[in-house]
Design an enzyme around this catalytic site. Structure first.
Site, PDB file in Angstrom:
ATOM      1  N   CYS D 150       0.871  -1.218  -0.026  1.00 27.83           N
ATOM      2  CA  CYS D 150      -0.089  -0.077  -0.123  1.00 27.83           C
ATOM      3  C   CYS D 150       0.762   1.248   0.131  1.00 27.83           C
ATOM      4  CB  CYS D 150      -0.962  -0.154   1.347  1.00 27.83           C
ATOM      5  SG  CYS D 150      -0.035  -0.372   2.854  1.00 27.83           S
ATOM      6  N   HIS D 242      -2.675   6.779   3.530  1.00 28.93           N
ATOM      7  CA  HIS D 242      -1.423   6.690   3.535  1.00 28.93           C
ATOM      8  C   HIS D 242      -0.994   8.134   2.858  1.00 28.93           C
ATOM      9  CE1 HIS D 242      -1.133   3.094   5.391  1.00 28.93           C
ATOM     10  NE2 HIS D 242      -0.665   2.313   4.535  1.00 28.93           N
TER      11      HIS D 242
END
Lengths: 346, 346, 346, 346
Positions: D150, D242
């Site tokens: 990710c 993120h």
């Protein structure tokens, strides 16, 4: 002369608080640390993942951790503090008691037993007399004394102070910190931007323990306090400090000022770790207090705070707060240990 | 045919929610946006600091914002939604009402006035009849209808459902989200790792508004519901969604299952923005619900949730939850607007 | 004999930290507290909304607050600490300097001026020599000394320690606490479950101040350090403690162990409030440190922490941390004040 | 005709996201759900503790969960998505591949293998050609395709867009959400009011995976991109999304405006779940974006955001953001599955 103390379950979250609180204690000296089999033989530094913001005291860091068995603990240890998980404690505590040890325990098991004192030194020190009953019943040389659950201990001092007005009913809702569930008890995915309206078993603990604490002891038998206690427990995103909102029905009709005075004047205990004043009470000029982060560390985390006192049709409403892992756990057991010493049981 | 609506105070937090909720509405069409003098003449995109997670609808972004005066709003606008600060609303709303406008307002002012309907469409739609009284009293062509405070609206549907068992007393403690105080109402320094046991004026709003909502209307006069409501309000670190813990005394003694059934079966409203089911009730198999983050967005944020229903000596305890800026503010006004249309007032 | 100190802007967040840090100071004694005109004449308790977790020292609570003008501050005050907003400081500080006062200031204004020492006592105490230049230039009897921005001060000690390996380039990303923006600087709606990749002006402060601090002083003129510093600043949901991630290019190629040793051995200052060790360095056995909550309070919040040191193709990467409102603000000014005393300027 | 898909590890956090994302998919139809042995035979509702904010699709809730073995999955299933823990995946995926299954896997194992395509459809769809090599090497009828980690996927699209300017070096610092560690990966005690400057193995994943993704494929062999990538990874208290801060050295010297244009114009993929625009770029007028909570859900969580583009001496600095459990995990595998269908592999 120093009292030699041991900590059963020394590596856990409450165990670490014991070590922090015992650092520099005037009379207690740590002589034994126990943990699970897999930690036995390691130094405390190796065995514990230290998570308290203050550093590990250097001499404790180098102590060897023993297994949690009577054999592994010297007879010279005068007093044991227990912060074991209750599933473990219910098996292991009796072994230590049979071996003659005196235990001040924070674990859930046996809190409601008829012959086990459940004690807050400022509230019901006379319940220690139950130890005689306990010894008769169980044939132990040792003694087992318990402190209540963290959410119970937060409110009971205020209820004890108000009992002079005829405490009849309590409706209490808690806003509890995540540390109450242990280091890994609440995941971040559960609680960030969230609250959880359920803590397993907590409501019944508050309802029963509080009535035992406020109950009478006639030298032979305990009686439960006759009030009704209804609890609703919630977890919120705070680290430490349980905040509780109470509605209490009182037979008399004290004014808020009389209630505040009763709380402020409620006597403390003359023990090394007891706060000078048991309950700090905020007045109407500070209606937004107590707050967990601002007030949990008053008097080293051993003082209860209260505020927002106001009248209702049938009594009062107010808030109270305590540091759940200090006043509500390790500090509660420590204070009970000091009470045992003062009472000559040790 | 589309109903032309305007939003008074369109750039604020609740104003932005109005725009989000009206996007794609089957019958309402935004025809006017107002804000403070300094924003007048700007496009909405320029005037508003958009803070909702979804994007501004493109055609709204380019609309011109007007001043919050009757002169600046066309007579073709059929219905105004107001999310003005109450200090402004109490001055400005009367001007619009004298000019003949119909306002569905979320602002605090006049909520408790004898001739102003305070309405939740599923609970007390008949209170709209007060508009006739209001027009007689005030000589307005327009009409003013209010929705309650977000913390009131969260619990009242559950209380309405339980009233068949003889609602007598409510002790309610709230765990309220920061958005309830507006975008800048709660600083991060105040609330991270903390809770605040005080929200100015909130407790008395809950105590009075709930009894007006549950009260009767005989076609001429309102009567307040005779129950006692005691409220204790807390702010916690959640973004949206007020969670509330209630202890209710009931004359009858319903079982938890009967109480859950009464809530589940409480009828909804047949309005475009109303949820299919008014109250979603969690059973004993999901004791940790409702939770703010998990349940605030049910049915587009318009559904109430309840759970944790259990018996007490004098009634029940349970939790409930609603999205405070949708069901508790903009969505509440919107639903009242839809009720006005359905009732033929527009 | 005690040095009499005053605090300009004593009621703000940094002002409160000054009072907390000066409580029990071995040589400094608070003799004057100033605030805005509206607070003048009040006691400190009335004027300040106290938000530090420890209590206000009782004698300070009762002191009268004065206006922030030279007339309101006695000539007996030897040293002033300033935590005024820079818009105010840029007007007011010169008035005090003309009146002969010596100021250790945390405010932004004049930090980059050629004749104003920007100082961290452990890093560039020799820059104090600029005071002579300053007095010549400006004709002041007093003196103005500044400490850097909190995000600068967090990394510069580690850069100073690594400079022996030929510091060439720094790419630094910050994860800054909300307290850095002042008590009301970041709303809860902005930062819960969020991060903000922008802090106005912060990046250029880090880029210029760090090169001034690491630069040389030949007794007459300052030179900027020749490295390149690139900064990217972020706000995250922590209360206190700025965490920074650095990639540094070094002419030499030290191993991580050599770099850790250079940081650990970097000399501290022999001043009352200085930490015993300037930089605490975590090794590979604790790769998840330093952490804001766990490490910000080391040595009363005055120690820098570093960790995660590893090699890159062109140098090293590592993290560092400091308490932004202690080491990075009030404590930084305090330490500079102590440096002025030690250097005989007071 | 519908493609029958199965989910290996369907009850975990990423598995739940697969189910959410596949709900209403135009061509994929869920035909198999697998989990650990202990869940086999249960309905999905019983086996999974559902934690996504949207409800479980009703028909999925009633599906029977099977064991994670080839025998338990029908041959009619055309495509498997895998979100197994890598320790399990490294054992089980080969069994499915030998049995002829095609797997789009999010698990770590084999990502860096020479004959396994690591793919982002918009970046390196040609790497699918490696499947032929893989079949030759391994003798499988099936095929294994991986998506990156990710944190890698968040930055690689922006790096791909900037590669036209001669990408030479990347210094990247991440601010990662807790969901990246799985539902129970980060405890609340670790992360409230805190950040953790370490995520085990994450930095090397970013450094190697990004160079594989940006590398070339000549029909027979992959070559790694020649840039240097240095990563520093941090966990912060956000739920999803993120955020990453990058310093990139570029051979050419694009202006920020040229860089923004290159990102904006970087082509997307014509696949059902691909965003219309791959990278949303914020300009100088919105310097405080992207933010995790505000921007993670753009285009159903499948769009990358970038902002804060500015020049440095050797290139640029900027921020980027992606939804880590959608674009960075389940959505990434889903998109790779759509790419396999489009490419005729299924």
């Amino acid at each position: 002369m120093a009292v030699q103390v041991g900590i059963l379950g020394a590596t856990g979250a409450v165990g670490q608080r014991f070590i922090q609180l015992l650092d520099g204690h005037p009379t207690f000296e740590i002589a034994a640390l126990t943990a699970s089999e897999s930690s036995a033989g390691k130094t405390y530094r190796e065995a514990a993942k230290w998570r308290v913001e203050t550093q590990i005291p250097e001499e404790i860091a180098e102590m060897e951790v023993g297994a949690t068995t009577p054999e592994a603990v010297s007879d010279d240890v005068d007093l044991l503090f227990s912060s074991l998980p209750s599933s473990v404690a219910s098996e292991v505590e009796p072994e230590f008691l049979e071996a003659g040890h005196i235990i001040s325990s924070n674990s859930l098991n046996d809190r409601m037993a008829d012959d086990v004192p459940l004690t807050i030194p400022e509230i019901n020190p006379d319940h220690l007399g139950l130890i005689e009953v306990q010894r008769d019943n169980r044939g132990w040389d040792g003694a087992l004394i318990k402190n209540p659950n963290c959410s119970t201990i937060t409110m009971v001092p205020t209820l004890a102070a108000l009992d002079e007005f005829g405490l009849d009913r309590v409706d209490v809702t808690t806003l509890q910190a995540v540390s109450g569930a242990g280091y890994s008890g609440v995941t971040s995915m559960e609680i960030i931007d969230n609250a959880i309206p359920h803590i397993g078993g907590e409501e019944s603990k508050m309802e029963s323990e509080s009535r035992k604490l406020l109950g009478g002891f006639d030298g032979a038998e305990l009686s439960m306090h006759e009030s009704t206690v209804n609890a609703s427990c919630n977890r919120i995103p705070t680290l430490d400090g349980h905040l509780e909102s109470l509605f209490v029905d009182l037979a008399d009709e004290p004014t808020p000022e009389e209630a505040r005075a009763a709380m402020r004047e409620y006597p403390g205990a003359d023990l090394p770790s007891a706060p000078e004043q048991l309950i700090h009470v905020f007045g109407d000029d500070e209606p937004d207090r107590p707050q967990p982060r601002m007030d949990r560390s008053r008097e080293n985390g051993m003082q209860i705070s209260a505020g927002g006192v106001a009248s209702t049709d049938s009594g009062l409403k107010y808030n109270c707060l305590a540091h759940n892992t200090i006043r509500g756990a390790a500090g509660a057991s420590l204070l009970n240990g000091e009470l045992l010493v003062e009472g000559g049981w040790i």
